[in-house]
Structures are given as C-alpha cells and as structure tokens.
Design a protein around this motif. Structure first.
Motif, PDB file in Angstrom:
ATOM      1  N   TYR A  57       0.833  -1.209   0.000  1.00 52.49           N
ATOM      2  CA  TYR A  57       0.000   0.000   0.000  1.00 52.49           C
ATOM      3  C   TYR A  57       0.863   1.252   0.000  1.00 52.49           C
ATOM      4  O   TYR A  57       0.373   2.358  -0.115  1.00 52.49           O
ATOM      5  CB  TYR A  57      -0.910   0.042   1.234  1.00 52.49           C
ATOM      6  CG  TYR A  57      -2.159  -0.790   1.107  1.00 52.49           C
ATOM      7  CD1 TYR A  57      -3.186  -0.417   0.227  1.00 52.49           C
ATOM      8  CD2 TYR A  57      -2.336  -1.940   1.862  1.00 52.49           C
ATOM      9  CE1 TYR A  57      -4.347  -1.172   0.120  1.00 52.49           C
ATOM     10  CE2 TYR A  57      -3.493  -2.693   1.759  1.00 52.49           C
ATOM     11  CZ  TYR A  57      -4.488  -2.305   0.885  1.00 52.49           C
ATOM     12  OH  TYR A  57      -5.634  -3.043   0.777  1.00 52.49           O
TER      13      TYR A  57
ATOM     14  N   GLN B 224     -16.788  -7.378   2.981  1.00 52.11           N
ATOM     15  CA  GLN B 224     -16.749  -7.329   4.445  1.00 52.11           C
ATOM     16  C   GLN B 224     -17.762  -6.322   4.968  1.00 52.11           C
ATOM     17  O   GLN B 224     -18.491  -6.599   5.911  1.00 52.11           O
ATOM     18  CB  GLN B 224     -15.337  -6.949   4.893  1.00 52.11           C
ATOM     19  CG  GLN B 224     -15.141  -7.059   6.387  1.00 52.11           C
ATOM     20  CD  GLN B 224     -13.674  -7.016   6.768  1.00 52.11           C
ATOM     21  OE1 GLN B 224     -12.815  -6.730   5.950  1.00 52.11           O
ATOM     22  NE2 GLN B 224     -13.391  -7.310   8.017  1.00 52.11           N
TER      23      GLN B 224
ATOM     24  N   ALA C 289      -3.910  -8.793   8.704  1.00 46.75           N
ATOM     25  CA  ALA C 289      -2.897  -9.606   8.023  1.00 46.75           C
ATOM     26  C   ALA C 289      -2.934  -9.394   6.519  1.00 46.75           C
ATOM     27  O   ALA C 289      -1.936  -9.606   5.835  1.00 46.75           O
ATOM     28  CB  ALA C 289      -3.110 -11.083   8.348  1.00 46.75           C
ATOM     29  N   GLY C 290      -4.088  -9.024   5.993  1.00 46.74           N
ATOM     30  CA  GLY C 290      -4.179  -8.782   4.548  1.00 46.74           C
ATOM     31  C   GLY C 290      -5.188  -9.658   3.837  1.00 46.74           C
ATOM     32  O   GLY C 290      -5.111  -9.838   2.615  1.00 46.74           O
ATOM     33  N   LYS C 291      -6.175 -10.178   4.586  1.00 51.71           N
ATOM     34  CA  LYS C 291      -7.184 -11.046   3.950  1.00 51.71           C
ATOM     35  C   LYS C 291      -8.001 -10.261   2.928  1.00 51.71           C
ATOM     36  O   LYS C 291      -8.192 -10.685   1.784  1.00 51.71           O
ATOM     37  CB  LYS C 291      -8.110 -11.644   5.024  1.00 51.71           C
ATOM     38  CG  LYS C 291      -7.396 -12.490   6.042  1.00 51.71           C
ATOM     39  CD  LYS C 291      -8.352 -13.155   7.004  1.00 51.71           C
ATOM     40  CE  LYS C 291      -9.024 -12.157   7.959  1.00 51.71           C
ATOM     41  NZ  LYS C 291      -8.066 -11.483   8.865  1.00 51.71           N
ATOM     42  N   THR C 292      -8.499  -9.106   3.369  1.00 50.68           N
ATOM     43  CA  THR C 292      -9.297  -8.284   2.457  1.00 50.68           C
ATOM     44  C   THR C 292      -8.462  -7.863   1.247  1.00 50.68           C
ATOM     45  O   THR C 292      -8.926  -7.890   0.109  1.00 50.68           O
ATOM     46  CB  THR C 292      -9.834  -7.052   3.204  1.00 50.68           C
ATOM     47  OG1 THR C 292     -10.660  -7.505   4.287  1.00 50.68           O
ATOM     48  CG2 THR C 292     -10.651  -6.170   2.291  1.00 50.68           C
ATOM     49  N   THR C 293      -7.215  -7.515   1.511  1.00 51.88           N
ATOM     50  CA  THR C 293      -6.321  -7.121   0.418  1.00 51.88           C
ATOM     51  C   THR C 293      -6.182  -8.265  -0.588  1.00 51.88           C
ATOM     52  O   THR C 293      -6.254  -8.049  -1.807  1.00 51.88           O
ATOM     53  CB  THR C 293      -4.940  -6.749   0.993  1.00 51.88           C
ATOM     54  OG1 THR C 293      -5.122  -5.729   1.985  1.00 51.88           O
ATOM     55  CG2 THR C 293      -4.015  -6.263  -0.095  1.00 51.88           C
TER      56      THR C 293
ATOM     57  N   LEU D  16       2.837  -5.765   2.176  1.00 49.29           N
ATOM     58  CA  LEU D  16       1.887  -6.393   3.082  1.00 49.29           C
ATOM     59  C   LEU D  16       1.822  -7.885   2.777  1.00 49.29           C
ATOM     60  O   LEU D  16       1.754  -8.723   3.677  1.00 49.29           O
ATOM     61  CB  LEU D  16       0.512  -5.746   2.897  1.00 49.29           C
ATOM     62  CG  LEU D  16      -0.625  -6.306   3.725  1.00 49.29           C
ATOM     63  CD1 LEU D  16      -0.395  -6.024   5.190  1.00 49.29           C
ATOM     64  CD2 LEU D  16      -1.942  -5.690   3.276  1.00 49.29           C
TER      65      LEU D  16
ATOM     66  N   PRO E  26      -4.687 -13.234  11.358  1.00 55.61           N
ATOM     67  CA  PRO E  26      -5.141 -12.212  12.301  1.00 55.61           C
ATOM     68  C   PRO E  26      -5.661 -10.982  11.571  1.00 55.61           C
ATOM     69  O   PRO E  26      -5.370 -10.779  10.396  1.00 55.61           O
ATOM     70  CB  PRO E  26      -3.880 -11.897  13.109  1.00 55.61           C
ATOM     71  CG  PRO E  26      -2.744 -12.395  12.288  1.00 55.61           C
ATOM     72  CD  PRO E  26      -3.262 -13.524  11.461  1.00 55.61           C
ATOM     73  N   SER E  27      -6.399 -10.206  12.294  1.00 56.58           N
ATOM     74  CA  SER E  27      -6.919  -8.968  11.733  1.00 56.58           C
ATOM     75  C   SER E  27      -5.752  -8.100  11.274  1.00 56.58           C
ATOM     76  O   SER E  27      -4.758  -7.982  11.981  1.00 56.58           O
ATOM     77  CB  SER E  27      -7.732  -8.251  12.815  1.00 56.58           C
ATOM     78  OG  SER E  27      -8.499  -7.247  12.237  1.00 56.58           O
TER      79      SER E  27
HETATM   80  N1  LIG Z   1      -6.277   1.543   1.306  1.00 55.66           N
HETATM   81  C1  LIG Z   1      -5.298   1.260   2.191  1.00 55.66           C
HETATM   82  N2  LIG Z   1      -4.225   2.071   2.281  1.00 55.66           N
HETATM   83  C2  LIG Z   1      -3.231   1.811   3.159  1.00 55.66           C
HETATM   84  N3  LIG Z   1      -3.215   0.765   3.982  1.00 55.66           N
HETATM   85  C3  LIG Z   1      -4.255  -0.083   3.932  1.00 55.66           C
HETATM   86  C4  LIG Z   1      -5.350   0.127   3.039  1.00 55.66           C
HETATM   87  N4  LIG Z   1      -6.224  -0.885   3.199  1.00 55.66           N
HETATM   88  C5  LIG Z   1      -5.713  -1.684   4.155  1.00 55.66           C
HETATM   89  N5  LIG Z   1      -4.542  -1.208   4.587  1.00 55.66           N
HETATM   90  C6  LIG Z   1      -3.697  -1.822   5.601  1.00 55.66           C
HETATM   91  O1  LIG Z   1      -3.325  -3.107   5.166  1.00 55.66           O
HETATM   92  C7  LIG Z   1      -3.353  -4.015   6.243  1.00 55.66           C
HETATM   93  C8  LIG Z   1      -4.210  -5.199   5.876  1.00 55.66           C
HETATM   94  O2  LIG Z   1      -5.546  -4.803   5.709  1.00 55.66           O
HETATM   95  P1  LIG Z   1      -6.647  -5.858   5.323  1.00 55.66           P
HETATM   96  O3  LIG Z   1      -6.301  -6.465   4.033  1.00 55.66           O
HETATM   97  O4  LIG Z   1      -7.952  -5.174   5.411  1.00 55.66           O
HETATM   98  O5  LIG Z   1      -6.515  -6.934   6.478  1.00 55.66           O
HETATM   99  P2  LIG Z   1      -7.590  -7.990   7.021  1.00 55.66           P
HETATM  100  O6  LIG Z   1      -8.720  -8.027   6.047  1.00 55.66           O
HETATM  101  O7  LIG Z   1      -6.847  -9.262   7.108  1.00 55.66           O
HETATM  102  O8  LIG Z   1      -8.018  -7.514   8.354  1.00 55.66           O
HETATM  103  C9  LIG Z   1      -3.883  -3.257   7.434  1.00 55.66           C
HETATM  104  O9  LIG Z   1      -2.773  -2.913   8.259  1.00 55.66           O
HETATM  105  C10 LIG Z   1      -4.489  -2.021   6.870  1.00 55.66           C
HETATM  106  O10 LIG Z   1      -4.304  -0.936   7.742  1.00 55.66           O
END
Ligand SMILES: Nc1ncnc2c1ncn2[C@@H]1O[C@H](COP(=O)(O)OP(=O)(O)O)[C@@H](O)[C@H]1O
Ligand SMILES: [Mg+2]
Lengths: 223, 298
Positions: free
Chosen positions: A11, A85, A38-42, A16, A35-36
């Motif tokens: 990011y 999510q 970790a990058g699942k959504t990413t 990540l 863990p929360s």
């Molecule tokens: N648009 C973004 N810009 C910068 N950092 C981001 C963005 N989206 C998520 N992050 C960071 O990336 C990391 C992983 O996020 P995310 O993929 O949502 O994790 P999870 O879904 O596993 O909880 C987090 O530390 C979050 O703060």
C-alpha cells in the motif's frame, strides 16, 4: 480460474503480502485465515481486480489482471460473486432490487420466480420490499450473498461473511456456501472463525490458507 | 457519443433509478438552465435586430450623395461639365451622373404636383454620386468644388450613418459573443452541479462498479438526468423569454432600435434551437465530469 504467481502487494508502507502463489481450481473450497490486519481483504481485492498487484502476476480467467481495461474489470466482476466485508447496498432501493442489481447493470432481464426462490433460499423472502438500512447485520450478509450469486458466477469470494453474526446464523450462511460449492462453484471464504472452519471441514474437503509473515501458506490438517 | 445520446433519449430509465433522486441540485440545475436560456433568447434577439439594422444602414450607404449646382442659366451647363470632370478624377467615387429634367420633375412631383414647369424655373441641377468602397474624402471634395465650381454644393446626407452601421455591426458581434458566453457558463454550471452530484453519490458509484457495472452505464445514469433537467429548464426559460419578446410594444417601421428588438418570420424558429443546445451542452459537460470521476475509482 484465479491464479496468483509470486504476487506481492504494497500500500506504500512496505510489502503487506509477498511471494503469494496460489491457484483456485474450479470447484474448490478454500478458507483464508489470519489475524486482523494480516491482509485477507487485500488478498480478496487482488482476486476481483479492485487492486492490482505491485509485484508478480494475478491471472483472472486466463488474463493478466494488470492488462484489464476498466470495462474488462466490469466483465470479470460479473463472473465473480463477492460478499464484501462491509456489505454496501443502494440504500434508496428495496432489497429485491438490490439483489438483482448485477443483472440490471448488465441489461439482463430478471426472472421473478428465480428471485423469489433465491430470497427464500437465503431466508429473506418476507423482506423483499425492505430498504437495506432497516436490515440487521445477518440479513445484510445474506442479502449480499444472494446478490453475489444472482449472476450464477463461477467463483464466489466472501470476506468475513459471518463477522457480525451469531453462531446459528453463521451456520446457516455456511450451509448456503457449502450448497453452492456442491453446485460446482469455486469458493473462497476469508474468516478468522476457527469454529466455522471446523464445522465446514466436517461437511466437505475444504483447504485452509493462512496468512503469516506476509506469505499465504497452506495450513496443516491440525485444526 | 452519438449513439449514447440517442440511447439516452430512449428507454433507459433503469440507469436513472440506481442513482437516488437529489431534490436541491435538481432544482438549481433547472433554474440555472432556465435563466441562461432566458438570457440567450435576448442575446439572440439583440444580435438579429442589430444585424438587420446594420444591413439596412449599410445598404442605404451604398451610393447616394448628391451635388446641387445653382448657377445662372447660361453658366449651368459649363458648371455641370466642370463638376462631372472633377468627379471623374476624384478617388472613391464609383460613378457620377447628371439628372435630366424629367427625373428632376419626378423628384419634385410629390411636393409640387405634376404641372410644375420645370424648364421655366431657375432650379438647381442635381448630380447623383455613387460612392465606391472605400469612399471619397468629403472635406477634400468640398474644397475642390468651392475652388472650381462655386455654385456646387455637396450633400452627403447618408454619411452620418456610417459610424451607426459600424456600431450596429459591433452590437451584432457582441450579441453573438454573449450567446457563446452563455453556452460556456451553462456548461460550467452543469459541470459543477454534476461534480457535486457525483461526489454525493460516490458510494452508489462504488456499489455499481463492484457488481460489474461498466463506466458507460454509470455515466448514463447521471448524464440522462442532467440532460433532461437542462432541456426542461431551458425550454421553460425560452418560452418565457419568447413571450416577453412577443409582447414588446411595436413602433412604426422607422422606429428606434429598441422597438425593432425581436424576431421576424422564420427568425422565431431560432430560439427554439436553444433548449436542444442546452441539452447537448449538459450532455457533454456531465459526460466529461462523470468519466473523470470514474477514472479515480476501480
Ligand atoms: N487503502 C489502504 N491504504 C493503506 N493501507 C491499507 C489500506 N487498506 C488496508 N490497509 C492496511 O493493510 C493491512 C491489511 O488490511 P486488510 O487487508 O484489510 O486486512 P484484514 O482483512 O486481514 O483484516 C492493514 O494494516 C491495513 O491498515
Ligand atoms: Mg478484512
């Protein structure tokens, strides 16, 4: 269908995810844990072209995600049903219209019987005319699932679909996902609910991926 | 772009519904489009009236100055000959011609009746000058006449109109420029309104993209709205302004410029072009704004 090769994502504050190699085979069922933060959504966003990899290559239905034009992204998303999510709806339109939105935006006529059956299947038959803001968390998650499957997609990605559901409702949603998988859909569910994963493994052969140390690894059978 | 314009006017109400209605922006867009069309009708009427005036004055200019020669009868023909030869060497004069007695009688008839014995009266002779373009130097010509034919007087009664014709021409240009400015301002206003609508509906746009909507679909939802609003507003503004112009009091034909402000004959069809023009401007402006917004989203 979805292929990750040496994929990295950054990011801007360091990588990540690094070196992710994964192949979602047709008809497979995967869980993605970690863990929360970790990058699942990413990871899921990379899989439906909301994000483009900063390293390596993501291939969606045979095409390099980086080469997809905006319209190609739209077409790809019609083949991938996503339960986000934070399920977002068009708050001014009733639930039924929201569920058929993917059909509407690609100009396909909706079939009223199919819609009724689908809403019954997710247990929202009585709420067809309700506006999204009036729905509970669980109802929203199930509405999002209905919207994700209405286009009869090949792949369904669900991001913590049981995040704010009680156990009973979680089981119900899992059952729906298992049924979809039995119908041949490829499924990937991000969750950190271990009980849910155990429950699923008793019903089918699910693989569990874990994000640890920026890598996505296949977890052992020791859950 | 042409295709999407026709698709827009067609049956595509679906795309319209996915964006929530926005009362206030809608009213503002309607009002501004109406006001702009109202102004545009007047700018158009001004241009047309100024154009007619410029044409009329310019054609009146094309020609007619006269030289009047008063002299004792025995010198008359010599003086006429002197003046004619003088005129033939004056730059800026296309032709000069001495009127014969019959023509002079015809000119005087309305005032004195048909029985006027022109031959018996000591009438001045008239020489008609047709001016070339560029015209002659009036002061210079007067001096030469005074020196060579003391009985000759230059009467260039239409010359005072030349600056007026210039002014009318300029006024027509200003009117047309105002029309362009109004069109530009309409485009700018619609762009602002569209941008605010797009910003207010970012979450809607995100949902649409996530469920697989192409940009063109999303753009259509906004473009359709703003185009229809501009069309409706501009139609109302145009109708009101046309009624206003139609009700302007008329004076006689020689009437002043103000009472000539209006449309004539087929000219009444011109303001009817303004609402579709406003729609095209709104279409282009919204489309541009929407595609630019979408580029920032995945
Ligand atoms: N648009 C973004 N810009 C910068 N950092 C981001 C963005 N989206 C998520 N992050 C960071 O990336 C990391 C992983 O996020 P995310 O993929 O949502 O994790 P999870 O879904 O596993 O909880 C987090 O530390 C979050 O703060
Ligand atoms: Mg997440």
């Amino acid at each position: 269908m979805i292929l990750f090769e040496n994929v990295g994502y950054n990011y801007g504050g360091g990588e990540l995810l690094s070196d992710v190699a994964l192949r979602l085979a047709p008809g497979s069922f995967h869980f993605l844990t970690g863990p929360s933060g970790a990058g699942k959504t990413t990871f899921l966003k990379l899989a439906y072209a909301e994000l483009r990899p900063t390293a390596g290559q993501v291939t969606l239905f045979g095409r390099d995600a980086r080469t997809l034009a905006r319209d190609d992204v739209a077409l790809t998303r019609r083949r991938i049903g996503v339960v986000h999510q934070d399920c977002q709806f068009l708050d001014h339109l009733p639930l039924a219209t929201n569920v058929t939105l993917p059909l509407t935006v690609c100009g396909k006529p909706g079939n009223t019987q199919d819609l009724t059956a689908l809403l019954e299947w997710v247990g929202l038959g009585k709420l067809a005319d309700a506006l999204p803001p009036s729905l509970s968390g669980g109802e929203r998650q199930r509405a999002a699932l209905a919207r994700a499957v209405i286009m009869d997609p090949d792949v369904i990605l669900a991001d913590e679909p049981t995040g704010n559901l009680d156990w009973e409702m979680s089981l119900r949603l899992l059952t729906l996902l298992v049924e979809l998988n039995r119908m041949g859909k490829t499924i990937l569910v991000a969750t950190h609910d271990m009980n849910l994963i155990r429950q699923a493994k008793s019903q089918l052969a699910a693989r569990v991926l874990r994000i640890a140390n920026r890598r996505v690894q296949l977890a052992g059978a020791d859950l | 772009m042409k295709n999407s314009f026709t698709a827009l006017l067609g049956a595509d109400r679906q795309a319209d519904r996915v964006v929530p209605p926005s009362g206030f922006t809608a009213q503002l867009t309607l009002f501004t489009a109406g006001a702009m069309a109202f102004l545009a009708v007047f700018a158009l009427a001004l241009s047309l009236a100024a154009g007619r005036l410029a044409d009329r004055w310019a054609s009146a200019l094309a020609g007619t100055a006269t030289i009047r020669i008063s002299a004792p009868p025995e010198q008359m023909d010599t003086q006429v000959a002197i003046v004619l030869s003088l005129l033939s060497t004056t730059p800026g004069i296309a032709s000069a011609r001495a009127m014969d007695a019959a023509e002079q009688r015809a000119l005087l008839e309305p005032w004195f009746g048909p029985d006027l014995p022109v031959d018996a009266l000591p009438l001045p002779r008239l020489i008609e000058i047709t001016e070339a373009n560029p015209g002659y130097d009036g002061t210079g010509l007067r001096q030469r006449l005074a020196a060579e034919a003391p009985g000759a007087v230059l009467d260039d009664h239409t010359r005072w109109r030349r600056p007026m014709a210039h002014a009318a021409e300029r006024l027509r240009l200003l009117g047309l420029l105002s029309l362009l400015l109004i069109a530009g301002a309409t485009g700018a206003m619609i762009t602002l309104a569209a941008n605010s609508a797009l910003a207010a509906n970012l979450s809607v746009i995100r949902v649409l993209r996530l469920v697989g909507a192409k940009d063109s679909y999303i753009v259509r939802a906004f473009v359709r709205r703003f185009t229809l609003r501009a069309l409706t507003g501009a139609s109302a503004g145009t109708v009101f302004a046309m009624i206003g112009v139609a009700l302007l009091p008329r004076a006689d034909e020689a009437g002043a410029f103000l009472t000539g402000l209006g449309f004539q004959g087929a000219g009444w069809l011109l303001p009817l072009l303004l609402p579709p023009l406003a729609a095209v401007v709104a279409f282009a402006a919204t489309r541009f704004a929407a595609f630019r917004t979408l580029k920032g989203l995945t």
